[in-house]
Design an enzyme around this catalytic site. Structure first.
Site, PDB file in Angstrom:
ATOM      1  N   HIS A 185       6.347  42.141  66.056  1.00 13.10           N
ATOM      2  CA  HIS A 185       7.382  41.205  65.593  1.00 13.10           C
ATOM      3  C   HIS A 185       6.830  40.122  64.681  1.00 13.10           C
ATOM      4  O   HIS A 185       7.436  39.058  64.520  1.00 13.10           O
ATOM      5  CB  HIS A 185       8.087  40.577  66.806  1.00 13.10           C
ATOM      6  CG  HIS A 185       9.539  40.288  66.589  1.00 13.10           C
ATOM      7  ND1 HIS A 185      10.023  39.033  66.317  1.00 13.10           N
ATOM      8  CD2 HIS A 185      10.632  41.090  66.603  1.00 13.10           C
ATOM      9  CE1 HIS A 185      11.342  39.080  66.190  1.00 13.10           C
ATOM     10  NE2 HIS A 185      11.734  40.318  66.351  1.00 13.10           N
ATOM     11  N   HIS A 285      15.134  50.262  59.633  1.00 13.98           N
ATOM     12  CA  HIS A 285      15.368  49.138  60.542  1.00 13.98           C
ATOM     13  C   HIS A 285      16.873  48.944  60.682  1.00 13.98           C
ATOM     14  O   HIS A 285      17.598  48.910  59.696  1.00 13.98           O
ATOM     15  CB  HIS A 285      14.723  47.897  59.927  1.00 13.98           C
ATOM     16  CG  HIS A 285      14.839  46.646  60.730  1.00 13.98           C
ATOM     17  ND1 HIS A 285      15.696  45.616  60.388  1.00 13.98           N
ATOM     18  CD2 HIS A 285      14.197  46.232  61.844  1.00 13.98           C
ATOM     19  CE1 HIS A 285      15.561  44.626  61.245  1.00 13.98           C
ATOM     20  NE2 HIS A 285      14.667  44.969  62.148  1.00 13.98           N
TER      21      HIS A 285
END
Length: 382
Positions: A185, A285
């Site tokens: 992340h 994504h």
């Protein structure tokens, strides 16, 4: 056929839908958003509208090029997300006009169904073994989880050990063949990313994601040299020119462009083809809504290097409303044995519940990501 009106709608949990109307009664839907900056993207869509009224919506390449190249300032998350939503809506109109799924207009499919994975664990991952087992029992063959909480540039090995314990518990719970994707992340900096990547190797992850931020893309080769785990990244890149730099730098095995951030179907199809020439896989994504997911599946259908698709049903961000709430055809997005069938209906393949969209827009959401700090009070990457 001419474009007559464009409307951007803010809907929970954190999305912005774009509706493009025409003089022939055909309407297209897109999803234009940067999470946490939805109102900004909405304003950008509205600024672009004056260039679009009266245009033929079938001239997608020309409209995309006008919105991108006719502006002196270009690229970046806001401008490209606005273009993304408009582009998706134009493809939706074109597919409806020809009564065919979008992928049929892009050369046709090269697969019959698409593998998907499910999110577990939340922002501060916990109970991941139980959650992974539940997803496995529901038919999924892969999950993704956040690896860590906040990590300073050089941090305690206690935090490394906590990550390893969580991943070990998943592997023990689900067995060797189950796919585990581990999302750093962007919370991890190079010194700790090298350590963590190497130590995770024993658990055979499907991939590690954003081991460092793409602004430090020159570091991917160094991290890749530390481990034998595929590296994925790209959700914070916004055009083929961004991905050109990434692919040239090397070290990345999987790209993750977001069809609501990186220029829509038109641009991501080009990015996917460029990645294929580098023998790099595609995993779009998509922690977003139904329109974005449908757009992803259109590109997946036509891209040889697409191997798995993110989707946000059950993700921790979806509070109040979720993906299937906004469509009248949820049966077209049923996951079976870890796969989803390609969209069957014309256009993007989603029938939007406009009444719910209008109702949600009356009280627009104001979603913002949390602000994290380290123990010393300095800002942490979220």
């Amino acid at each position: 056929m001419k474009i007559t009106n464009i409307t951007a709608w803010l809907v929970r949990p954190r999305w912005c839908f774009v509706e493009v109307e025409t003089d022939q009664g055909l309407t297209g839907w897109g999803e234009a958003v940067i999470e946490g900056k939805a109102s900004t993207v909405k304003a950008c869509v509205e600024e672009m509208t004056e260039y679009l009224i009266g245009q033929d919506p079938q001239n997608i390449e020309d409209i995309w090029t006008m919105l991108y190249r006719a502006a002196f300032y270009r690229g970046g998350p806001i401008l490209m997300s606005a273009i993304s939503g408009i582009d998706q809506a134009l493809w939706d109109i074109k597919g409806k006009y020809f009564q065919a799924p979008v992928y049929q207009l892009m050369g046709g499919k090269c697969r019959d169904r698409m593998k998907v994975y499910s999110w577990i664990g939340g922002d501060r991952p916990s109970d991941v073994a139980r959650a992974a087992k539940e997803r496995q029992e529901a038919g999924f063959t892969a999950i993704k989880m956040n690896a860590t909480e906040e990590l300073q540039m050089v941090d305690s090995y206690d935090k490394i050990d906590a990550v390893l314990e969580r991943v070990a518990s998943i592997r023990e719970s689900t067995g060797k063949k189950f796919g585990i994707a581990i999302d750093f992340h962007g919370r991890v900096h190079k010194p700790m990313a090298k350590i963590l990547a190497k130590k995770l190797e024993e658990f055979d992850p499907m991939f590690i994601e954003e081991p460092v931020l793409c602004e430090n893309m020159e570091d991917f080769k160094e991290i890749a040299a530390c481990c034998n785990i595929p590296i994925a990244t790209g959700e914070r890149l916004f055009s083929r020119w961004d991905f050109k730099r990434l692919l040239t730098a090397g070290g990345v095995d999987i790209i993750q462009p977001d069809l609501s951030h990186a220029g829509g179907i038109t641009e991501v199809k080009k990015i996917a083809a460029m990645a294929e020439a580098y023998d790099v896989a595609l995993a779009p994504h998509c922690p977003l809504g139904p329109i974005a997911l449908a757009a992803c599946l259109q590109v997946d259908a036509t891209s040889y290097n697409a191997f798995i698709q993110e989707q946000s049903i059950g993700i921790h961000y979806n509070v109040g409303k979720s993906v299937l709430d906004y469509i009248h055809n949820p049966e077209d997005f049923v996951f079976t044995d870890g796969f989803v069938a390609l969209p069957r209906k014309p256009g993007l393949g989603v029938e939007i519940n406009k009444e719910l969209v209008m109702e949600e827009n009356r009280t627009p959401h104001h979603w913002k990501n949390p602000v994290w700090r380290h123990a010393d009070g300095s800002i942490a990457e979220w």
